[in-house]
Design a protein around this motif. Structure first.
Motif, PDB file in Angstrom:
ATOM      1  N   VAL A 133       0.851  -1.202   0.000  1.00 30.01           N
ATOM      2  CA  VAL A 133       0.000   0.000   0.000  1.00 30.01           C
ATOM      3  C   VAL A 133       0.882   1.246   0.000  1.00 30.01           C
ATOM      4  O   VAL A 133       0.735   2.147  -0.829  1.00 30.01           O
ATOM      5  CB  VAL A 133      -0.958  -0.004   1.222  1.00 30.01           C
ATOM      6  CG1 VAL A 133      -1.710   1.314   1.332  1.00 30.01           C
ATOM      7  CG2 VAL A 133      -1.927  -1.184   1.131  1.00 30.01           C
ATOM      8  N   ARG A 134       1.852   1.255   0.900  1.00 31.44           N
ATOM      9  CA  ARG A 134       2.717   2.433   0.984  1.00 31.44           C
ATOM     10  C   ARG A 134       3.629   2.527  -0.240  1.00 31.44           C
ATOM     11  O   ARG A 134       3.853   3.608  -0.784  1.00 31.44           O
ATOM     12  CB  ARG A 134       3.542   2.333   2.268  1.00 31.44           C
ATOM     13  CG  ARG A 134       4.420   3.512   2.442  1.00 31.44           C
ATOM     14  CD  ARG A 134       4.789   3.718   3.882  1.00 31.44           C
ATOM     15  NE  ARG A 134       5.779   4.786   3.964  1.00 31.44           N
ATOM     16  CZ  ARG A 134       6.437   5.073   5.050  1.00 31.44           C
ATOM     17  NH1 ARG A 134       6.223   4.401   6.147  1.00 31.44           N
ATOM     18  NH2 ARG A 134       7.311   6.055   5.062  1.00 31.44           N
ATOM     19  N   ILE A 135       4.144   1.387  -0.667  1.00 31.09           N
ATOM     20  CA  ILE A 135       5.036   1.384  -1.834  1.00 31.09           C
ATOM     21  C   ILE A 135       4.301   1.958  -3.055  1.00 31.09           C
ATOM     22  O   ILE A 135       4.839   2.793  -3.788  1.00 31.09           O
ATOM     23  CB  ILE A 135       5.569  -0.049  -2.104  1.00 31.09           C
ATOM     24  CG1 ILE A 135       6.517  -0.463  -0.972  1.00 31.09           C
ATOM     25  CG2 ILE A 135       6.253  -0.143  -3.459  1.00 31.09           C
ATOM     26  CD1 ILE A 135       7.049  -1.882  -1.049  1.00 31.09           C
ATOM     27  N   CYS A 136       3.062   1.555  -3.243  1.00 41.38           N
ATOM     28  CA  CYS A 136       2.316   2.027  -4.429  1.00 41.38           C
ATOM     29  C   CYS A 136       2.077   3.528  -4.377  1.00 41.38           C
ATOM     30  O   CYS A 136       2.127   4.200  -5.406  1.00 41.38           O
ATOM     31  CB  CYS A 136       0.988   1.284  -4.556  1.00 41.38           C
ATOM     32  SG  CYS A 136       1.247  -0.386  -5.182  1.00 41.38           S
ATOM     33  N   LYS A 137       1.820   4.055  -3.173  1.00 36.38           N
ATOM     34  CA  LYS A 137       1.632   5.521  -3.071  1.00 36.38           C
ATOM     35  C   LYS A 137       2.896   6.224  -3.535  1.00 36.38           C
ATOM     36  O   LYS A 137       2.855   7.195  -4.282  1.00 36.38           O
ATOM     37  CB  LYS A 137       1.313   5.910  -1.629  1.00 36.38           C
ATOM     38  CG  LYS A 137      -0.108   5.590  -1.262  1.00 36.38           C
ATOM     39  CD  LYS A 137      -0.511   6.202   0.053  1.00 36.38           C
ATOM     40  CE  LYS A 137      -1.945   5.774   0.348  1.00 36.38           C
ATOM     41  NZ  LYS A 137      -2.222   5.601   1.752  1.00 36.38           N
ATOM     42  N   GLU A 138       4.043   5.723  -3.075  1.00 41.13           N
ATOM     43  CA  GLU A 138       5.307   6.375  -3.446  1.00 41.13           C
ATOM     44  C   GLU A 138       5.620   6.174  -4.924  1.00 41.13           C
ATOM     45  O   GLU A 138       6.104   7.085  -5.595  1.00 41.13           O
ATOM     46  CB  GLU A 138       6.431   5.867  -2.535  1.00 41.13           C
ATOM     47  CG  GLU A 138       6.195   6.331  -1.100  1.00 41.13           C
ATOM     48  CD  GLU A 138       7.235   5.857  -0.098  1.00 41.13           C
ATOM     49  OE1 GLU A 138       7.142   6.278   1.064  1.00 41.13           O
ATOM     50  OE2 GLU A 138       8.133   5.055  -0.443  1.00 41.13           O
ATOM     51  N   GLU A 139       5.303   4.980  -5.445  1.00 38.83           N
ATOM     52  CA  GLU A 139       5.572   4.719  -6.875  1.00 38.83           C
ATOM     53  C   GLU A 139       4.741   5.652  -7.763  1.00 38.83           C
ATOM     54  O   GLU A 139       5.198   6.086  -8.816  1.00 38.83           O
ATOM     55  CB  GLU A 139       5.273   3.260  -7.261  1.00 38.83           C
ATOM     56  CG  GLU A 139       6.104   2.191  -6.569  1.00 38.83           C
ATOM     57  CD  GLU A 139       7.552   2.096  -7.022  1.00 38.83           C
ATOM     58  OE1 GLU A 139       8.068   3.074  -7.592  1.00 38.83           O
ATOM     59  OE2 GLU A 139       8.177   1.054  -6.782  1.00 38.83           O
ATOM     60  N   SER A 140       3.499   5.959  -7.336  1.00 36.29           N
ATOM     61  CA  SER A 140       2.662   6.864  -8.149  1.00 36.29           C
ATOM     62  C   SER A 140       3.315   8.230  -8.213  1.00 36.29           C
ATOM     63  O   SER A 140       3.331   8.888  -9.252  1.00 36.29           O
ATOM     64  CB  SER A 140       1.281   7.061  -7.536  1.00 36.29           C
ATOM     65  OG  SER A 140       0.699   5.851  -7.268  1.00 36.29           O
ATOM     66  N   PHE A 141       3.850   8.646  -7.079  1.00 37.38           N
ATOM     67  CA  PHE A 141       4.537   9.931  -7.031  1.00 37.38           C
ATOM     68  C   PHE A 141       5.767   9.896  -7.944  1.00 37.38           C
ATOM     69  O   PHE A 141       6.031  10.842  -8.690  1.00 37.38           O
ATOM     70  CB  PHE A 141       4.938  10.180  -5.574  1.00 37.38           C
ATOM     71  CG  PHE A 141       5.240  11.605  -5.283  1.00 37.38           C
ATOM     72  CD1 PHE A 141       4.218  12.545  -5.246  1.00 37.38           C
ATOM     73  CD2 PHE A 141       6.544  12.028  -5.047  1.00 37.38           C
ATOM     74  CE1 PHE A 141       4.498  13.874  -4.982  1.00 37.38           C
ATOM     75  CE2 PHE A 141       6.827  13.345  -4.787  1.00 37.38           C
ATOM     76  CZ  PHE A 141       5.806  14.273  -4.751  1.00 37.38           C
ATOM     77  N   HIS A 142       6.476   8.777  -7.920  1.00 40.25           N
ATOM     78  CA  HIS A 142       7.669   8.644  -8.776  1.00 40.25           C
ATOM     79  C   HIS A 142       7.295   8.735 -10.245  1.00 40.25           C
ATOM     80  O   HIS A 142       8.001   9.329 -11.049  1.00 40.25           O
ATOM     81  CB  HIS A 142       8.345   7.277  -8.542  1.00 40.25           C
ATOM     82  CG  HIS A 142       8.951   7.137  -7.181  1.00 40.25           C
ATOM     83  ND1 HIS A 142       9.457   5.949  -6.719  1.00 40.25           N
ATOM     84  CD2 HIS A 142       9.127   8.036  -6.188  1.00 40.25           C
ATOM     85  CE1 HIS A 142       9.917   6.121  -5.495  1.00 40.25           C
ATOM     86  NE2 HIS A 142       9.724   7.372  -5.148  1.00 40.25           N
ATOM     87  N   GLN A 143       6.170   8.100 -10.575  1.00 37.32           N
ATOM     88  CA  GLN A 143       5.782   8.113 -11.982  1.00 37.32           C
ATOM     89  C   GLN A 143       5.476   9.546 -12.432  1.00 37.32           C
ATOM     90  O   GLN A 143       5.889   9.977 -13.499  1.00 37.32           O
ATOM     91  CB  GLN A 143       4.569   7.218 -12.214  1.00 37.32           C
ATOM     92  CG  GLN A 143       4.411   6.918 -13.696  1.00 37.32           C
ATOM     93  CD  GLN A 143       2.975   6.764 -14.145  1.00 37.32           C
ATOM     94  OE1 GLN A 143       2.043   7.100 -13.431  1.00 37.32           O
ATOM     95  NE2 GLN A 143       2.798   6.279 -15.347  1.00 37.32           N
TER      96      GLN A 143
END
Ligand code: BYC
Length: 334
Positions: free
Chosen positions: A170-180
């Motif tokens: 859950v947390r990883i995906c939030k950060e990955e969206s920001f990275h994208q």
């Protein structure tokens, strides 16, 4: 209890099951059928535990190795703002690796053991990180395409049947969206720049497009693990389903950016309601995951060196922990 000698077929108990463990196995089956989470103290089939360790470890290793291609540009990013953004992103990847190693440890393995398996090539990491970052545009393209592919693949993992992995995601995906988004923003800035910058972006997209499609793994017909992983609720979609979702999501983004995806066969298919795309070079994929990609040797040598150089930190931390434990024992006696 983690280990068992129960034999499973397609997620269900088969003949030969120890009678004492049969109710536990039935509980596990019921948990999966009801789409509830399996937690570390719950009984689980040995094959389920092994599959999770394989996938979570490979995922953690990918995050850690994934720091290298981007780290290559920290000193050369064109402004202080771009440097701080890149530094923060690379640091986030380290964090993701740590959450994932911690999730794997709940399955009864040790992080040191997993690191050893990575640096001796006994466990894999994502094929994508065996390609070099040759221009600064690669930083934007990794954010847009590689993190974009990661999001497609990883959002469904937030519903993975194993609780600690699902929660880490859950947390990883939030950060990955920001990275994208940061990758896409970087590319938009370059596309508004000079002809040379636009060419640099296109050249980078040409190199990263096909390896990004390979990130989703082999075609479903050649994926030995998908069927069982889906039956266990570890994977929620097949490799090809997620790859298709990524293609459909990326085509309009490429048009908005003003770049061409390097596939002459890429076109909308109204009958399928999806984009058709050209044949992926699966021989290249096999070569890369077998260790013969452009940067495999360099990535592992770097990781090995970092591990050796960090030995004194591990020794100091162990000595400190032992000292603290001894002091606590003495205080208890007094
Ligand atoms: N690269 O039966 P299959 C990130 C292997 S980090 C290498 O379909 P499965 C990021 C597979 O392991 C991105 N190997 O397997 C970080 C298996 O071999 P083994 C990492 C691959 O597990 C920093 C064999 O091929 N993401 O996004 O059902 C900066 C047969 O495959 C690959 C994850 O790890 C590959 N691409 O499905 C920026 C996500 N594909 O292990 C971004 C979690 C397949 O039997 N993992 N193999 O020897 C997954 O979702 C699944 O493990 C996969 C593969 C879809 C990758």
């Amino acid at each position: 209890m983690y280990r068992t000698n129960i034999r499973f077929k397609g997620g269900s108990v088969v003949a030969g099951t120890d009678e004492l463990e049969a109710p536990l196995a039935a509980d596990f089956d019921a948990t999966i059928a009801a789409d509830r989470r399996v937690e570390p103290r719950d009984w689980m089939p040995e094959a389920y535990r092994k599959t999770l360790i394989r996938q979570i470890a490979q995922h953690a290793h990918s995050e850690i190795i994934g720091m290298q291609p981007e780290g290559n540009w920290i000193l050369r990013a064109p402004s202080l703002r771009r440097k701080t953004i890149l530094l923060a992103k690379v640091q986030d990847e380290a964090g993701h690796g740590m959450y994932l190693y911690a999730a794997a440890e709940t399955l009864g393995v040790d992080r040191a053991e997993l690191t050893e398996k990575l640096i001796t090539s006994k466990q894999k990491y994502s094929s994508i990180f065996n390609y070099p970052t040759l221009s600064y545009a690669d930083i934007g393209v990794i954010g847009w395409l590689v993190d974009g592919a990661a999001i497609c693949n990883q959002v469904p993992l937030c519903r993975c049947s194993y609780g600690p992995y699902a929660r880490a995601m859950v947390r990883i995906c939030k950060e990955e969206s920001f990275h994208q988004r940061q990758g896409y923003e970087l590319l938009m800035a370059m596309m508004r720049g000079t002809d040379a910058q636009r060419e640099m972006v296109q050249e980078s997209v040409d190199r990263w497009w096909w390896p990004s499609l390979m990130m989703f793994g082999p075609p479903d017909a050649d994926s030995p693990n998908t069927r069982q992983s889906m039956a266990w609720g570890i994977k929620r979609h097949t490799n090809d389903e997620l790859r298709q979702r990524f293609v459909d999501m990326t085509v309009p983004q490429a048009a908005a950016l003003g770049v061409t995806l390097p596939d002459p066969e890429l076109r909308w298919n109204p009958e399928r309601g999806a984009h058709d795309y050209g044949e992926i070079d699966w021989d290249e994929f096999k070569r890369v995951i077998a260790g013969s990609g452009p940067c495999n040797a360099q990535r592992l040598a770097h990781r090995r060196r970092a591990h050796e150089n960090g030995a004194w930190v591990r020794e100091a931390a162990t000595a400190y922990a032992e000292k603290q434990a001894a002091r606590a024992r003495e205080e208890k006696v007094a």
